[in-house]
Design an enzyme around this catalytic site. Structure first.
Site, mmCIF file in Angstrom:
data_model
loop_
_atom_site.group_PDB
_atom_site.id
_atom_site.type_symbol
_atom_site.label_atom_id
_atom_site.label_comp_id
_atom_site.label_asym_id
_atom_site.label_seq_id
_atom_site.Cartn_x
_atom_site.Cartn_y
_atom_site.Cartn_z
ATOM 1 C CG HIS A 21 -68.337 -2.975 -37.533
ATOM 2 N ND1 HIS A 21 -67.752 -3.815 -36.175
ATOM 3 C CD2 HIS A 21 -69.752 -3.182 -37.056
ATOM 4 C CE1 HIS A 21 -68.668 -4.062 -35.307
ATOM 5 N NE2 HIS A 21 -69.799 -4.094 -35.793
ATOM 6 C CG HIS A 73 -72.409 -0.236 -33.389
ATOM 7 N ND1 HIS A 73 -73.419 -0.610 -33.126
ATOM 8 C CD2 HIS A 73 -71.704 -1.343 -33.985
ATOM 9 C CE1 HIS A 73 -73.523 -1.894 -32.997
ATOM 10 N NE2 HIS A 73 -72.224 -2.513 -33.669
HETATM 11 P P1 AMP Z 1 -71.935 -5.551 -33.340
HETATM 12 O O1 AMP Z 1 -71.740 -7.146 -33.325
HETATM 13 O O2 AMP Z 1 -72.346 -5.037 -34.775
HETATM 14 O O3 AMP Z 1 -73.133 -5.215 -32.559
HETATM 15 O O4 AMP Z 1 -70.604 -4.900 -32.936
HETATM 16 C C1 AMP Z 1 -70.560 -4.608 -31.337
HETATM 17 C C2 AMP Z 1 -69.029 -4.287 -31.311
HETATM 18 O O5 AMP Z 1 -68.901 -3.356 -30.394
HETATM 19 C C3 AMP Z 1 -68.273 -5.887 -31.520
HETATM 20 O O6 AMP Z 1 -67.296 -5.496 -32.542
HETATM 21 C C4 AMP Z 1 -67.363 -5.289 -30.021
HETATM 22 O O7 AMP Z 1 -66.071 -5.916 -30.162
HETATM 23 C C5 AMP Z 1 -67.527 -3.754 -29.894
HETATM 24 N N1 AMP Z 1 -67.397 -3.310 -28.532
HETATM 25 C C6 AMP Z 1 -68.226 -4.037 -27.330
HETATM 26 N N2 AMP Z 1 -67.937 -3.379 -26.297
HETATM 27 C C7 AMP Z 1 -66.976 -2.317 -26.595
HETATM 28 C C8 AMP Z 1 -65.934 -1.463 -25.950
HETATM 29 N N3 AMP Z 1 -66.498 -1.271 -24.484
HETATM 30 N N4 AMP Z 1 -65.162 -0.703 -26.683
HETATM 31 C C9 AMP Z 1 -64.966 -0.767 -27.835
HETATM 32 N N5 AMP Z 1 -65.596 -1.756 -28.653
HETATM 33 C C10 AMP Z 1 -66.831 -2.573 -28.164
#
Ligand code: AMP
Length: 136
Positions: free
Chosen positions: A100, A98
């Site tokens: 951001h 993913h």
């Molecule tokens: P990372 O730390 O780069 O793996 O980012 C994971 C991101 O996913 C974090 O910013 C979380 O807030 C986001 N996240 C986790 N679960 C969900 C969810 N169910 N819906 C939307 N965002 C999520």
């Protein structure tokens, strides 16, 4: 077990969706670092950047630009960070690729990335030679 993002793709858990195509899905981050913080994911459950085939990498990049443009039009931020974490040491918490999109405003303090310090030129050159050898 499917990742939390695969469960969003399949509709098993909800998300506030922004955009979708054959290979990607974009939705609002549930813990936003700033107003408009969004995620663009590959629908394929691949852990990180190094695992992506070119077509998935391209699709996510194009979707990221499309969603970022829409966010900028709506929110008129002063800047936008595109952040992509690979590995727990790099801050990755969801091991499903993913990107951001984090809109930024002057002085918002929303994100601390690194403290720039001058590198040792000889060490930089030596490392660059190793990496270039790997690339050739
Ligand atoms: P990372 O730390 O780069 O793996 O980012 C994971 C991101 O996913 C974090 O910013 C979380 O807030 C986001 N996240 C986790 N679960 C969900 C969810 N169910 N819906 C939307 N965002 C999520």
């Amino acid at each position: 077990m499917a990742s939390i993002f695969t469960r969003i793709v399949t509709g098993d858990i909800p998300a506030i969706k922004l955009y979708e195509d054959d290979m990607t899905l974009a939705f609002m981050d549930i813990n936003p670092a700033s107003r408009g913080h969004a995620l663009v994911i590959s629908k394929a459950e691949l852990p990180g950047l190094l695992d992506l085939p070119p077509e998935v990498l391209t699709a996510v990049a194009l979707a990221t630009q499309k969603v970022a443009r829409a966010l900028v039009t709506v929110l008129q931020p002063d800047g936008v960070n595109i952040v992509q974490n690979n590995g727990a040491a790099a801050g990755q918490t969801v091991f499903h690729y993913h990107v951001h999109i984090i809109p930024r405003w002057d002085g918002d303090g929303a994100l601390g990335l690194w403290t720039p310090r001058p590198g040792d030129p000889a060490a930089l050159r030596e490392l660059a030679e190793q990496v270039k050898a790997q690339l050739s």
